[in-house]
Design an enzyme around this catalytic site. Sequence first.
Site, PDB file in Angstrom:
ATOM      1  N   HIS A  59      30.092  73.805-119.959  1.00 46.66           N
ATOM      2  CA  HIS A  59      29.055  74.798-120.288  1.00 46.66           C
ATOM      3  C   HIS A  59      27.953  74.702-119.244  1.00 46.66           C
ATOM      4  CE1 HIS A  59      26.708  76.921-123.746  1.00 46.66           C
ATOM      5  NE2 HIS A  59      26.281  77.325-122.548  1.00 46.66           N
ATOM      6  N   HIS A  61      25.886  77.412-116.415  1.00 46.52           N
ATOM      7  CA  HIS A  61      25.716  78.779-115.924  1.00 46.52           C
ATOM      8  C   HIS A  61      25.468  78.852-114.422  1.00 46.52           C
ATOM      9  CE1 HIS A  61      25.428  80.616-119.965  1.00 46.52           C
ATOM     10  NE2 HIS A  61      24.811  79.503-120.301  1.00 46.52           N
ATOM     11  N   HIS A 221      26.700  74.143-128.074  1.00 45.75           N
ATOM     12  CA  HIS A 221      25.388  73.461-128.097  1.00 45.75           C
ATOM     13  C   HIS A 221      24.859  73.279-129.535  1.00 45.75           C
ATOM     14  CE1 HIS A 221      23.949  77.612-128.045  1.00 45.75           C
ATOM     15  NE2 HIS A 221      23.987  77.722-126.719  1.00 45.75           N
ATOM     16  N   ASP A 279      24.393  73.083-120.031  1.00 47.39           N
ATOM     17  CA  ASP A 279      23.840  74.429-120.169  1.00 47.39           C
ATOM     18  C   ASP A 279      22.919  74.733-118.987  1.00 47.39           C
ATOM     19  OD1 ASP A 279      23.618  76.915-121.366  1.00 47.39           O
ATOM     20  OD2 ASP A 279      22.104  76.303-122.826  1.00 47.39           O
ATOM     21  N   ALA A 319      15.760  78.871-122.445  1.00 42.23           N
ATOM     22  CA  ALA A 319      16.763  79.665-121.729  1.00 42.23           C
ATOM     23  C   ALA A 319      17.578  78.742-120.832  1.00 42.23           C
ATOM     24  CB  ALA A 319      16.080  80.751-120.902  1.00 42.23           C
TER      25      ALA A 319
END
Length: 401
Positions: A59, A61, A221, A279, A319
């Site tokens: 995970h 981005h 998460h 993340d 975020a």
Amino acid sequence: MNTTVLAARRLVTADGMVEHPRIAIDGDGMIAAIEPGEPDAEVPGVAEATLTAAFFDIHVHGAAGHDAMEGTTGALARIGEFLATKGVAYYLATTVTAQVERTLRALDCNSNSNDRAQPQGNTDGARPLGIHLEGPFISHAKRGVHPPSEIQPPSIPLFEKMRQAARGHIRLMTIAPEVPGALDLIEYATGAGTHVSVGHSDATAEQTRAAIAAGAGSATHTFNAMRRLDHREPGIAGVVLDAGALYAELICDGIHVAPEFVRMWLRAKTEERAILVTDGISATGMPDGEYMLGDFAVTVADGRCLLTSDLRAGVETLAGSVLTMDRAVANLRRFTGASLATAVRLASRNPARMLGLGDLGEIAVGRAANFNVYSADGELRQTILRGRVVETGSSPSDLPS
């Protein structure tokens, strides 16, 4: 063919330990032999070092100023190069909810990199081994920073369109199980070879159990973007903790989840089902400032990533993160007292096993020589990918033989 021999104080494997290992690595960067040695064996290596498997981040981005939604070979290459300097051998390029056509383009372009990235190949940096589709099939109530206008109801035809664009490389999909159509999509996706993770969800306990029965195998998460725990209606988080067979991600940065809940999560999921993720977004490894996550701006300061539009309105909405996997492992040990072996397995063996890729989390003859080298005080000192040392801030260089 040149053979390199590594030695260390110990080797942490998927399920055990080898004392004073001697590891032969062939010229193709593959493990040729693993043998226990003697404490005083005069073999190149670090006498007090511990060797572990390199990490697998399922995970993430982006990193180093690039986002997976850019959908370019260059972006994924730069992300992979950076992740390698933090101990990562493999990762899933993770999307974020966006316009459907934008997502399809990103899936298509990212699949070009996945087509070329074979686990045993010679490409520098961490390898993208597939895509984690996070959105658009999520809950409006627990969307986090995902844009509400682009959230889609679960749809088998739309998923199939995305799967075709990705040429079968969607290995993992996050979905909110309470949304109408979700259970049918979970069953369809798992039948098509995509693993399903429940998340960004306001599901009740009953709805979550139904998703597991339909084939969901993990949770995204844990605690974040989930219905809160309640002693009468435990909701999705309660079932995630209680379901023994379910894997569960956690962002262990001390910002997303308090240490008390990290300890609760680890006790519940144990070292067999807990998975560390970052993340991480494009700001990872970069100075504080404003960065992009998909199509929206994120302000990064003091380790916190906040949605810029909300921040301007006086609201703080997390975020993603700038966490790296080496720090996630260190934080887990600090928060819970877990051993290095346990923490590393949560970042390597468990994500691989959850995806049915168990061999990638194992150190064995015939596997790629992917190692992290830890000092006696538990700090990550070096990473070796496919038999080559990863230099911090640069591409891998040849391992001396």
